[in-house]
Design a protein around this motif. Structure first.
Motif, PDB file in Angstrom:
ATOM      1  N   ASP A  13       0.816  -1.219   0.000  1.00 29.87           N
ATOM      2  CA  ASP A  13       0.000   0.000   0.000  1.00 29.87           C
ATOM      3  C   ASP A  13       0.851   1.271   0.000  1.00 29.87           C
ATOM      4  O   ASP A  13       0.315   2.377  -0.117  1.00 29.87           O
ATOM      5  CB  ASP A  13      -0.903   0.037   1.246  1.00 29.87           C
ATOM      6  N   ARG A  16       0.364   4.205  -2.684  1.00 24.04           N
ATOM      7  CA  ARG A  16      -0.949   4.862  -2.605  1.00 24.04           C
ATOM      8  C   ARG A  16      -1.054   5.700  -1.339  1.00 24.04           C
ATOM      9  O   ARG A  16      -1.600   6.811  -1.355  1.00 24.04           O
ATOM     10  CB  ARG A  16      -2.066   3.810  -2.668  1.00 24.04           C
ATOM     11  N   GLU A  51     -11.125   1.435   2.053  1.00 28.16           N
ATOM     12  CA  GLU A  51     -11.271   1.160   0.623  1.00 28.16           C
ATOM     13  C   GLU A  51     -12.739   1.281   0.223  1.00 28.16           C
ATOM     14  O   GLU A  51     -13.631   0.971   1.004  1.00 28.16           O
ATOM     15  CB  GLU A  51     -10.804  -0.255   0.292  1.00 28.16           C
ATOM     16  N   MET A  55     -10.550   0.380  -4.109  1.00 28.91           N
ATOM     17  CA  MET A  55      -9.555   1.458  -4.203  1.00 28.91           C
ATOM     18  C   MET A  55      -9.356   2.082  -2.824  1.00 28.91           C
ATOM     19  O   MET A  55     -10.330   2.378  -2.122  1.00 28.91           O
ATOM     20  CB  MET A  55     -10.044   2.539  -5.174  1.00 28.91           C
TER      21      MET A  55
END
Length: 163
Positions: A13, A16, A51, A55
């Motif tokens: 992760d 992001r 999420e 996403m």
């Protein structure tokens, strides 16, 4: 609103998370990629992501400490993390703009509070800008006044939620 899933962070992760932080905080206040890499490795149990439709749209993270207040070194060094510390510190509560004001930050905070309770912490501490004091008070945090933290050159307020 899309269904929101809250889960623990994964090492993959990292990119992001770094991108979301850059959108949510000014450069002087935003944590950098290497700091997030260290946080993910040091305290994944208190690093939660949100999420929607697969996403990542936000996250909350922080370490355990025995300190009653956040001090600037906590933001920069995972060596300050005390796994058995009596308090959890919130370093950031980030939600991308398209998902703000839809309860995502609230869900992240509620999960973080539950994590603190489940791990036997006494309280959660955080710093915030003055405009966010009422938001955090809505969760039961108490405003302890202007913080000694000068992270990013900003004025912060110390907040405490006794569990």
């Amino acid at each position: 609103m899309a269904e929101i899933t809250i889960r623990s962070v994964y090492p993959e992760d990292l990119d992001r998370i770094t991108a979301i932080e850059a959108v949510c905080f000014p450069p002087a206040e935003a944590a950098q990629r290497e700091v997030f890499r260290e946080r993910i490795a040091a305290f994944p149990e208190s690093f939660l992501v949100a999420e929607a439709a697969g996403m990542m749209i936000g996250f909350i993270n922080g370490c355990a400490t025995n300190s009653a207040f956040i001090y600037d070194e906590l933001f920069h060094s995972t060596e300050q993390h005390i796994p058995a510390g009596k308090n959890l510190a919130v370093f950031g509560l980030d939600v991308i703009p398209a998902y703000r004001r839809q309860g995502v930050a609230s869900q992240l905070m509620q999960h973080f509070i539950q994590t603190a309770r489940n791990t036997g912490r006494s309280s959660i501490i955080l710093t915030c800008k003055e405009r966010l004091v009422p938001y955090y008070e809505s969760f039961g945090y108490v405003n302890n006044g202007v913080s000694q933290s000068v992270h990013g050159g900003s004025q912060w307020y110390d907040m405490t939620l006794v569990l």
